[in-house]
Design a protein around this motif. Structure first.
Motif, short mmCIF file in Angstrom:
data_model
loop_
_atom_site.label_atom_id
_atom_site.label_comp_id
_atom_site.label_asym_id
_atom_site.label_seq_id
_atom_site.Cartn_x
_atom_site.Cartn_y
_atom_site.Cartn_z
N LEU A 191 38.58 36.24 30.86
CA LEU A 191 39.35 37.04 31.81
C LEU A 191 40.84 37.01 31.46
O LEU A 191 41.36 35.96 31.04
N ILE A 194 43.48 33.87 32.43
CA ILE A 194 42.66 32.73 32.86
C ILE A 194 43.25 31.38 32.43
O ILE A 194 42.87 30.33 32.95
N ALA A 271 38.71 30.30 37.45
CA ALA A 271 38.75 31.61 38.11
C ALA A 271 39.27 31.49 39.53
O ALA A 271 39.97 32.39 40.02
N LEU A 274 42.94 31.41 39.11
CA LEU A 274 43.42 32.70 38.64
C LEU A 274 43.59 33.69 39.79
O LEU A 274 44.60 34.40 39.88
N PHE A 275 42.62 33.71 40.69
CA PHE A 275 42.63 34.69 41.77
C PHE A 275 43.32 34.17 43.03
O PHE A 275 43.24 34.79 44.09
N MET A 277 42.76 31.59 44.95
CA MET A 277 41.92 31.08 46.03
C MET A 277 42.26 29.61 46.31
O MET A 277 42.94 28.95 45.52
N LYS A 292 34.53 35.76 46.20
CA LYS A 292 35.79 36.47 45.96
C LYS A 292 36.09 36.55 44.47
O LYS A 292 36.61 37.55 43.97
N VAL A 293 35.76 35.48 43.77
CA VAL A 293 35.98 35.46 42.32
C VAL A 293 35.12 36.51 41.64
O VAL A 293 35.60 37.32 40.84
N GLU A 295 33.83 39.08 42.88
CA GLU A 295 34.21 40.42 43.31
C GLU A 295 35.22 41.04 42.35
O GLU A 295 35.28 42.26 42.19
N GLN A 296 36.01 40.18 41.70
CA GLN A 296 37.04 40.66 40.79
C GLN A 296 36.48 41.04 39.41
O GLN A 296 37.18 41.64 38.61
#
Length: 437
Positions: A191, A194, A271, A274-275, A277, A292-293, A295-296
């Protein structure tokens, strides 16, 4: 005690290794390890876990496997052969620890099963993962029914015994789990951006090491991951042939389970960072944060299903192994038939799950009691007895070296007596204080 001639045995060396890995690699590796790693600063916890697993736990694990093979009996019978009736009583209590683990372990798996269903069904839970998790977790009747179903499935597999049940199942589940994990890790580690998450995961923040609870949790995780303490290794060792190289096989298992733990962490924590969370989401990390991860990601639901299937496979491999510890004790030390023993253990597990399902916040406290405190207590007691009373030298010379490719020297005795045992005692004392505080 069991008749050694009529006892079952592993069908092959790879079957024994995969079955022991099945015991070691479970929801503990894929749920508990990432949860604790995130809670205690990423790389600091990972490194502490490695140090304890490699230097401190291995001598104790060797002793337990050697005891099982030497006595050809489950934990109650094995300790009875060394310490008489008192040993049998202690061994019976130790065999209860995996059963206690099964009070809450299938609850996590029940949530996994529900998430697989809802993901495949296309439910829009990715829009509000926290709210959806609360709905799923609070649907107590459904959770209980799924737990009962998983427990019954585990019992059916255990009816097949060591070779036809555990070994056969783990030969399928473990390779599939590994392939799924590797695919997930490769996808997540490619990603954009990341590296920040990977850095959090692999770079130790040594200031975290000043927290005694990090070390206690790392020790509990190391014992949890290899199955040291509550009779797993004694039970599995009891089905090994007298020619098996249990020293080398156990090192292989330990290295592999550490690799799976690391892969599980890579599949989640970078991840999450990264997002943006919250990595400290506790037992809900998988269910509230990971959706949620995913979902990206392109094809997010597909990747989520892969991860959840891997998690379910891991959980089943461990529950099958956990069943075998009390079942073996009931067969070897109390003369029950396997069918009767499996039915009793299954019913007790189903009933024991009730408070873990219906009492809020009970699960995490129970996880600490069983997965950290009781594991450490059992491992400490066994290590003290084998290293100091039975003698570490005898363990090495009589149980490990005769069939080992590597002939271990007296340094291993020193490590066992003067490092493993004192460290275990320290972790037990700290865990005891932490439990009541």
């Amino acid at each position: 005690m069991s008749d050694k001639k009529s006892r079952g045995a592993w069908g092959s060396r790879i079957g024994y290794i995969l079955s022991t890995l099945g015991m070691a690699i479970g929801v503990g590796a894929m749920w508990r390890f990432p949860m604790l790693t995130a809670k205690y600063g990423g790389g600091a916890f990972v490194l502490a876990f490695f140090l304890i697993s490699i230097i401190i736990v291995i001598p104790a694990a060797w002793g337990e496997v050697g005891l099982g093979r030497h006595t050809k009996s489950g934990v109650a019978g094995a300790l009875e052969s060394l310490a008489g009736k008192k040993g049998k009583v202690i061994g019976t209590f130790i065999a209860l620890i995996p059963l206690l683990l099964m009070f809450y372990y299938p609850v996590i798996m029940a949530n996994v099963v529900q998430y697989i269903y809802y993901t495949v069904a296309g439910s829009p839970f990715l829009a509000d993962p926290e709210g959806f998790y609360n709905v799923v977790a609070n649907n107590k009747i459904v959770v209980f029914l799924v737990v009962a179903g998983l427990d019954i499935l585990t019992g059916v597999i255990c009816l097949g015994g060591i070779k036809g049940g555990i070994e056969k199942a783990c030969k399928i589940l473990l390779p599939a789990l590994f392939v799924i994990l590797v695919v997930l890790v490769v996808r997540i580690c490619t990603l954009p951006g990341i590296m920040e998450g990977i850095e959090f995961y692999v770079r130790p923040d040594f200031s975290q090491w000043a927290n005694p609870k990090l070390w206690v949790e790392a020790a509990g995780m190391a014992l949890f991951a290899i199955g040291c303490g509550p009779g797993y290794l004694i039970t599995f060792g009891s089905y090994c042939s007298d020619k098996a190289d249990i020293g080398t096989d156990l090192v292989t298992v330990n290295i592999t389970q550490m690799l799976i733990c690391v892969l599980s962490g890579f599949a989640m924590i970078p991840a999450v960072i990264l997002f943006g969370m919250n990595p400290d989401a506790g037992s809900g990390l998988i269910f509230m944060v990971l959706p949620k991860v995913f979902e990206q990601l392109a094809g997010g639901p597909v990747w989520l299903v892969f991860f959840l299937i891997a998690l379910l496979f891991a959980g089943l491999s461990t529950t099958i192994s956990a069943w075998e510890v009390p079942v073996t004790v009931l067969i070897d030390s109390f003369g029950m038939k396997r069918r009767t023993a499996v039915i009793i253990v299954t019913l007790v597990a189903i009933i024991g799950a009730v408070p873990c399902i219906w009492i809020s916040e009970f699960l995490e406290h129970f996880d600490y009691l069983v997965g950290t405190f009781l594991y450490t207590a059992a491992a400490t007691g066994l290590a003290v007895y084998l290293a100091w009373f039975y003698k570490a030298k005898r363990v090495r010379e009589e149980w490990i070296n005769p069939t080992s490719v590597v002939k271990y020297g007296a340094w291993e005795d020193v490590l066992y007596k003067f490092l493993t045992v004192p460290v275990f005692i320290y972790f037990l004392a700290t865990g005891f204080i932490g439990f009541f505080s």
